[in-house]
Design a protein around this motif. Structure first.
Motif, PDB file in Angstrom:
ATOM      1  N   GLU A 134       0.830  -1.211   0.000  1.00 48.28           N
ATOM      2  CA  GLU A 134       0.000   0.000   0.000  1.00 48.28           C
ATOM      3  C   GLU A 134       0.864   1.261   0.000  1.00 48.28           C
ATOM      4  OE1 GLU A 134      -3.278   0.314  -0.420  1.00 48.28           O
ATOM      5  OE2 GLU A 134      -3.488  -1.850  -0.599  1.00 48.28           O
ATOM      6  N   VAL A 135       1.963   1.245   0.727  1.00 46.53           N
ATOM      7  CA  VAL A 135       2.865   2.412   0.736  1.00 46.53           C
ATOM      8  C   VAL A 135       3.459   2.612  -0.655  1.00 46.53           C
ATOM      9  CG1 VAL A 135       4.993   3.402   1.677  1.00 46.53           C
ATOM     10  CG2 VAL A 135       3.367   2.262   3.210  1.00 46.53           C
ATOM     11  N   VAL A 136       3.926   1.541  -1.276  1.00 45.04           N
ATOM     12  CA  VAL A 136       4.496   1.642  -2.623  1.00 45.04           C
ATOM     13  C   VAL A 136       3.442   2.165  -3.601  1.00 45.04           C
ATOM     14  CG1 VAL A 136       5.420   0.308  -4.563  1.00 45.04           C
ATOM     15  CG2 VAL A 136       6.307  -0.064  -2.250  1.00 45.04           C
ATOM     16  N   ALA A 137       2.236   1.641  -3.530  1.00 46.72           N
ATOM     17  CA  ALA A 137       1.165   2.085  -4.440  1.00 46.72           C
ATOM     18  C   ALA A 137       0.845   3.557  -4.214  1.00 46.72           C
ATOM     19  CB  ALA A 137      -0.079   1.231  -4.250  1.00 46.72           C
ATOM     20  N   ALA A 138       0.819   3.994  -2.966  1.00 48.04           N
ATOM     21  CA  ALA A 138       0.509   5.398  -2.661  1.00 48.04           C
ATOM     22  C   ALA A 138       1.607   6.337  -3.149  1.00 48.04           C
ATOM     23  CB  ALA A 138       0.289   5.581  -1.156  1.00 48.04           C
ATOM     24  N   ALA A 139       2.844   5.825  -3.260  1.00 50.65           N
ATOM     25  CA  ALA A 139       3.970   6.663  -3.681  1.00 50.65           C
ATOM     26  C   ALA A 139       4.057   6.818  -5.197  1.00 50.65           C
ATOM     27  CB  ALA A 139       5.276   6.083  -3.140  1.00 50.65           C
ATOM     28  N   GLU A 140       3.239   6.085  -5.923  1.00 53.36           N
ATOM     29  CA  GLU A 140       3.279   6.206  -7.383  1.00 53.36           C
ATOM     30  C   GLU A 140       2.932   7.640  -7.786  1.00 53.36           C
ATOM     31  OE1 GLU A 140       1.829   3.817 -11.322  1.00 53.36           O
ATOM     32  OE2 GLU A 140       0.545   3.743  -9.558  1.00 53.36           O
ATOM     33  N   GLY A 141       3.788   8.249  -8.569  1.00 51.52           N
ATOM     34  CA  GLY A 141       3.582   9.621  -9.016  1.00 51.52           C
ATOM     35  C   GLY A 141       4.103  10.673  -8.050  1.00 51.52           C
ATOM     36  N   ALA A 142       4.571  10.255  -6.870  1.00 50.52           N
ATOM     37  CA  ALA A 142       5.102  11.220  -5.897  1.00 50.52           C
ATOM     38  C   ALA A 142       6.519  11.627  -6.290  1.00 50.52           C
ATOM     39  CB  ALA A 142       5.097  10.620  -4.498  1.00 50.52           C
TER      40      ALA A 142
ATOM     41  N   LEU B 239       8.639  12.435  -3.735  1.00 47.46           N
ATOM     42  CA  LEU B 239       9.434  12.029  -2.580  1.00 47.46           C
ATOM     43  C   LEU B 239       8.562  11.200  -1.650  1.00 47.46           C
ATOM     44  CD1 LEU B 239      12.167  12.344  -1.016  1.00 47.46           C
ATOM     45  CD2 LEU B 239      11.105  14.311   0.143  1.00 47.46           C
ATOM     46  N   LEU B 240       9.146  10.132  -1.106  1.00 45.69           N
ATOM     47  CA  LEU B 240       8.502   9.320  -0.079  1.00 45.69           C
ATOM     48  C   LEU B 240       9.371   9.387   1.160  1.00 45.69           C
ATOM     49  CD1 LEU B 240       6.500   7.209   1.028  1.00 45.69           C
ATOM     50  CD2 LEU B 240       7.902   5.445  -0.088  1.00 45.69           C
ATOM     51  N   VAL B 241       8.763   9.753   2.285  1.00 47.77           N
ATOM     52  CA  VAL B 241       9.484   9.833   3.551  1.00 47.77           C
ATOM     53  C   VAL B 241       9.065   8.640   4.409  1.00 47.77           C
ATOM     54  CG1 VAL B 241       9.928  11.217   5.608  1.00 47.77           C
ATOM     55  CG2 VAL B 241       9.463  12.364   3.423  1.00 47.77           C
ATOM     56  N   LEU B 242      10.061   7.882   4.873  1.00 47.20           N
ATOM     57  CA  LEU B 242       9.796   6.750   5.747  1.00 47.20           C
ATOM     58  C   LEU B 242      10.909   6.621   6.759  1.00 47.20           C
ATOM     59  CD1 LEU B 242      10.670   3.348   4.128  1.00 47.20           C
ATOM     60  CD2 LEU B 242      11.124   5.481   2.955  1.00 47.20           C
TER      61      LEU B 242
ATOM     62  N   SER C  45       9.876  -1.795   5.518  1.00 44.24           N
ATOM     63  CA  SER C  45      10.692  -0.722   4.937  1.00 44.24           C
ATOM     64  C   SER C  45      11.670  -1.267   3.895  1.00 44.24           C
ATOM     65  CB  SER C  45      11.423   0.075   6.018  1.00 44.24           C
ATOM     66  OG  SER C  45      12.283  -0.732   6.768  1.00 44.24           O
ATOM     67  N   ARG C  46      12.187  -2.485   4.089  1.00 43.37           N
ATOM     68  CA  ARG C  46      13.077  -3.080   3.096  1.00 43.37           C
ATOM     69  C   ARG C  46      12.352  -3.256   1.769  1.00 43.37           C
ATOM     70  NH1 ARG C  46      18.089  -3.094   2.517  1.00 43.37           N
ATOM     71  NH2 ARG C  46      17.267  -2.007   0.761  1.00 43.37           N
ATOM     72  N   PHE C  47      11.108  -3.756   1.816  1.00 41.74           N
ATOM     73  CA  PHE C  47      10.314  -3.929   0.606  1.00 41.74           C
ATOM     74  C   PHE C  47      10.059  -2.575  -0.053  1.00 41.74           C
ATOM     75  CE2 PHE C  47       6.453  -4.152  -1.871  1.00 41.74           C
ATOM     76  CZ  PHE C  47       6.533  -5.381  -2.510  1.00 41.74           C
ATOM     77  N   ILE C  48       9.688  -1.587   0.736  1.00 44.99           N
ATOM     78  CA  ILE C  48       9.383  -0.261   0.200  1.00 44.99           C
ATOM     79  C   ILE C  48      10.619   0.342  -0.463  1.00 44.99           C
ATOM     80  CG2 ILE C  48       8.743   2.102   0.833  1.00 44.99           C
ATOM     81  CD1 ILE C  48       7.013   0.698   3.117  1.00 44.99           C
ATOM     82  N   ILE C  49      11.766   0.233   0.189  1.00 46.82           N
ATOM     83  CA  ILE C  49      13.000   0.770  -0.383  1.00 46.82           C
ATOM     84  C   ILE C  49      13.326   0.076  -1.703  1.00 46.82           C
ATOM     85  CG2 ILE C  49      15.518   0.838  -0.040  1.00 46.82           C
ATOM     86  CD1 ILE C  49      14.839   1.414   2.961  1.00 46.82           C
ATOM     87  N   ASP C  50      13.126  -1.222  -1.756  1.00 52.16           N
ATOM     88  CA  ASP C  50      13.436  -1.980  -2.969  1.00 52.16           C
ATOM     89  C   ASP C  50      12.460  -1.722  -4.118  1.00 52.16           C
ATOM     90  OD1 ASP C  50      15.629  -3.145  -1.762  1.00 52.16           O
ATOM     91  OD2 ASP C  50      14.603  -5.023  -1.290  1.00 52.16           O
ATOM     92  N   HIS C  51      11.240  -1.294  -3.817  1.00 53.07           N
ATOM     93  CA  HIS C  51      10.210  -1.184  -4.851  1.00 53.07           C
ATOM     94  C   HIS C  51       9.635   0.215  -5.039  1.00 53.07           C
ATOM     95  CE1 HIS C  51      10.259  -5.466  -3.718  1.00 53.07           C
ATOM     96  NE2 HIS C  51      10.019  -5.649  -4.993  1.00 53.07           N
TER      97      HIS C  51
ATOM     98  N   LEU D 286      13.370   9.438   1.245  1.00 55.93           N
ATOM     99  CA  LEU D 286      14.095  10.043   2.356  1.00 55.93           C
ATOM    100  C   LEU D 286      13.905   9.092   3.518  1.00 55.93           C
ATOM    101  CD1 LEU D 286      15.688  12.224   3.800  1.00 55.93           C
ATOM    102  CD2 LEU D 286      13.537  13.493   4.098  1.00 55.93           C
ATOM    103  N   LEU D 287      14.974   8.388   3.894  1.00 57.72           N
ATOM    104  CA  LEU D 287      14.936   7.398   4.965  1.00 57.72           C
ATOM    105  C   LEU D 287      15.515   8.042   6.215  1.00 57.72           C
ATOM    106  CD1 LEU D 287      14.487   4.447   5.882  1.00 57.72           C
ATOM    107  CD2 LEU D 287      16.803   3.967   5.031  1.00 57.72           C
ATOM    108  N   VAL D 288      14.729   8.049   7.290  1.00 60.83           N
ATOM    109  CA  VAL D 288      15.147   8.734   8.510  1.00 60.83           C
ATOM    110  C   VAL D 288      15.234   7.756   9.677  1.00 60.83           C
ATOM    111  CG1 VAL D 288      14.185  10.947   7.761  1.00 60.83           C
ATOM    112  CG2 VAL D 288      12.793   9.418   9.163  1.00 60.83           C
ATOM    113  N   TRP D 289      16.041   8.130  10.657  1.00 58.68           N
ATOM    114  CA  TRP D 289      16.089   7.402  11.923  1.00 58.68           C
ATOM    115  C   TRP D 289      14.996   7.983  12.815  1.00 58.68           C
ATOM    116  CZ3 TRP D 289      19.082   3.264  13.104  1.00 58.68           C
ATOM    117  CH2 TRP D 289      20.128   2.974  12.226  1.00 58.68           C
TER     118      TRP D 289
END
Length: 171
Positions: free
Chosen positions: A99-107, A109-112, A130-136, A142-145
């Motif tokens: 769902e996160v990947v689908a929502a990021a289509e057309g964005a 920037l994705l912040v996670l 998060s590993r799946f999201i980063i890969d896809h 923007l990956l934050v701690w």
């Protein structure tokens, strides 16, 4: 600029702060919360399987669905308040990572945030979602701690090598 911010329990404040810092003024910011579809479904199944179909009003899956909706709404409200800028709040239900990947289509920037073991630097600081999201992800990330990053002393040692790296020897 379209920015999607994944709002997840425990990590959302860092994501919102990163969006506030890095998204330009006037950016279209979407605060995104995903409720996993499998939790209420498992409760529904357990109720039907163990207790029968005679009293649907006592089905814990329905209660969990209502609680998840209320929790998502409160998280998104808290995130919007912390952001302090106009934004869109979006709630979805399904497999979180997809769902996160689908929502990021057309964005743009994705912040996670890292969602794994955050006591050490390295790949284990990324959980499965998060590993799946980063890969896809179909856009820049923007990956934050979620808190202060651990020191570089937490980097695992390199694997042992039988020979030191260097140019091959010629005879």
């Amino acid at each position: 600029m379209a920015v999607v911010v994944w709002i997840a329990e425990g990590t959302w404040p860092a994501c919102v702060d990163a969006a506030r810092t890095h998204a330009p003024e006037g950016a279209d910011i979407v605060l995104l919360h995903i409720t996993p579809a499998d939790i209420p479904g498992a409760a529904h199944g357990a109720f039907v399987g163990l207790l029968g179909r005679g009293h649907p009003e006592r089905d814990p899956g329905t209660t969990l669905e209502h609680m998840a909706t209320a929790s998502a709404g409160q998280l998104l409200a808290d995130a919007a308040q912390r952001l302090g800028r106009p934004c869109t709040r979006t709630e979805r239900t399904g497999r979180v990572e997809r769902e996160v990947v689908a929502a990021a289509e057309g964005a743009d920037l994705l912040v996670l945030a890292r969602d794994g073991d955050r006591t050490h630097l390295g790949p284990r600081s990324l959980g499965p979602a998060s590993r799946f999201i980063i890969d896809h992800a179909p856009c820049p990330l923007l990956l934050v701690w979620p808190e202060t990053a651990p020191g570089i002393a937490t980097i695992p040692p390199p694997p042992p090598h039988p020979h030191p790296p260097g140019p091959p020897h010629h005879r």
